[in-house]
Design a protein around this motif. Structure first.
Motif, PDB file in Angstrom:
ATOM      1  N   HIS A 190      47.190  10.035  82.598  1.00  0.00           N
ATOM      2  CA  HIS A 190      46.975  10.089  84.055  1.00  0.00           C
ATOM      3  C   HIS A 190      46.559   8.740  84.620  1.00  0.00           C
ATOM      4  CE1 HIS A 190      46.353  11.873  87.942  1.00  0.00           C
ATOM      5  NE2 HIS A 190      45.177  11.288  88.018  1.00  0.00           N
ATOM      6  N   HIS A 220      46.288  17.507  89.806  1.00  0.00           N
ATOM      7  CA  HIS A 220      44.829  17.286  89.778  1.00  0.00           C
ATOM      8  C   HIS A 220      44.165  18.657  89.873  1.00  0.00           C
ATOM      9  CE1 HIS A 220      46.191  13.324  91.317  1.00  0.00           C
ATOM     10  NE2 HIS A 220      45.110  12.850  90.725  1.00  0.00           N
ATOM     11  N   HIS A 258      41.620  16.227  85.122  1.00  0.00           N
ATOM     12  CA  HIS A 258      40.183  16.186  85.456  1.00  0.00           C
ATOM     13  C   HIS A 258      39.461  17.412  84.906  1.00  0.00           C
ATOM     14  CE1 HIS A 258      40.275  12.462  87.490  1.00  0.00           C
ATOM     15  NE2 HIS A 258      41.117  12.884  88.426  1.00  0.00           N
ATOM     16  N   ASP A 272      42.996   7.508  85.074  1.00  0.00           N
ATOM     17  CA  ASP A 272      43.017   7.509  86.527  1.00  0.00           C
ATOM     18  C   ASP A 272      43.283   6.079  87.000  1.00  0.00           C
ATOM     19  OD1 ASP A 272      43.074   8.728  88.981  1.00  0.00           O
ATOM     20  OD2 ASP A 272      41.140   9.695  88.789  1.00  0.00           O
ATOM     21  N   HIS A 316      47.287   5.962  88.292  1.00  0.00           N
ATOM     22  CA  HIS A 316      47.940   5.683  89.574  1.00  0.00           C
ATOM     23  C   HIS A 316      48.087   4.167  89.604  1.00  0.00           C
ATOM     24  CE1 HIS A 316      46.526   9.561  91.705  1.00  0.00           C
ATOM     25  NE2 HIS A 316      45.761   9.519  90.628  1.00  0.00           N
TER      26      HIS A 316
END
Ligand SMILES: [Zn+2]
Length: 395
Positions: A61, A204, A261, A314, A63
């Motif tokens: 995960h 998420h 998460h 993240d 971004h």
């Protein structure tokens, strides 16, 4: 054929085993040719390293497109103020955005990351991904704020992003952002678009208590959050259950699915997700949870349920670095009841399966090309401990 021999006091298979006195033999491209007993090789022919060799890490995960916001949003604010701050920092020169993406991709590679599941709301990262030595599974992420009047506009916006990705070599799929931002009709669109593709879907999930409050009673901080953006929730009805159940009701259970998460997951939530789909994976982003909410998931719940755990970083907006070894350090620092080979399995074999890269990555096995990473991990009697220093890719 030219080949290279590497050894270190410890070699982690990536799926639970730890070998000693072993030589890893690779060809010039990094494909594993053999694993052999060190006794059968002339010491002068082997590159000897200190610490441990581990297969390339899988970051499930990320971004990448938010890399330019490193260090801008304060820590410990909790999720909703965090998102509100992120939205404020929208206008950046494209050059700064592009530069930060290139730098973050390079750093992930150097720290030993071999593949990334990366959320994209824009196409900013696509040219970097195409040239990268990292394998990417891009998740084109959609949200219509639970609002049917916004669904069509959202689809038009993200079809344009998806179509640009079409030209690149990597895996990609449409994915829902989170239970609290996706309407049933948008879930339907996502499912229909992914139907024919062998891809993974991510969402998420349960990052903050307010998310469960919204679904349980239609109360809590998300109500004010939506109101502050002038978005009405008149079509949304509370389900009386934690948010993950809304996702399970609307997502396609035939797709590999990554829940990301999961800080607020109960035992029941975890079991429901596993029963819903045998290809359910969970991605934990410990440093991001600490950055935003000063919290960490209750890993015993996932371990007791036999959940397939993976690890994500993240973004640089919510983490100090994009490094899976730093995530391993944090998980072990706060939860040393989990042994290191298990955490490495989360970071390697499980992540590779979750993203569909396990034919090549995730374990040090003959025929695979997983990458080799040198980490400061040492034996301490019958167990292992993490030393100072960082992970470094050697192949
Ligand atoms: Zn995220």
């Amino acid at each position: 054929m030219s080949y290279t021999k590497h050894t270190a006091p410890l070699i982690f298979s990536g799926d639970g085993e730890v070998w000693e006195n072993t030589v890893v033999i690779t060809d010039k491209d990094g494909t594993i040719l053999a694993l052999e007993d060190i006794q059968n090789h002339d010491a002068a022919s082997i590159i000897q390293m200190e610490g441990a060799l581990v297969p390339g890490f899988i970051n499930t995960h990320c971004h990448l497109e938010l890399s330019h916001m490193k260090g801008l949003v304060p820590t410990g604010t909790m999720l909703i103020p965090f998102i509100t701050q992120v939205v404020k920092y929208r206008d950046f020169p494209q050059e700064a955005i592009d530069e930060a993406i290139i730098k973050a991709d390079r750093e992930m590679y150097e720290r030993g990351i071999a593949a990334v599941g990366d959320i994209s709301n824009k196409a900013d990262t696509f040219s970097t991904k195409e040239k990268s030595k990292i394998k990417y599974h891009t998740f084109v992420e959609m949200f219509d704020f639970l609002n049917p009047t916004m669904t069509a506009g959202c689809i038009t916006q993200y079809e344009a992003v998806y179509d640009q990705h079409h030209k690149t070599k990597d895996k990609f799929s449409y994915v829902p952002h989170a239970p609290y931002t996706v309407s049933p009709s948008l879930f339907e669109f996502i499912n229909s678009q992914n139907e024919k593709h062998d891809i993974t879907v991510s969402i998420h999930n349960q990052e903050t208590k307010a998310e469960n409050d919204l679904f349980l009673t239609k109360q809590g901080e998300f109500i004010d959050f939506y109101a502050s953006f002038g978005i009405d929730l008149k079509d949304f009805k509370a389900t009386g259950k934690n948010s993950i159940h809304y996702a399970l009701a609307h997502m396609d259970s035939r797709k590999k699915t990554l829940f990301v998460h999961n800080t607020m997951c109960t035992d029941e939530d975890i079991q429901s997700a596993i029963q819903w789909n045998e290809n359910t994976y969970f991605s934990t982003c410990a440093n991001a949870n600490l950055y935003i909410e000063n919290a960490i998931p209750k890993y015993t719940r996932f371990i007791n349920a036999n959940a397939k755990m993976t690890i994500g970083t993240d973004s640089l907006t919510s983490n100090w670095q994009l490094c899976i070894f730093e995530e391993i350090k944090t998980i072990y620092k706060y939860c040393s009841y989990i042994d290191i080979p298990t955490i490495i399995t989360w970071a390697c074999a499980n992540g590779a399966k979750a993203l569909g890269f396990d034919d090549e990555l995730g374990t040090i096995s003959v025929g695979k090309k997983p990458g080799l990473v040198l980490c400061p991990i040492y034996r301490k009697e019958k167990s292992y401990h993490l030393g100072e220093g960082y992970s470094k890719r050697i192949i």
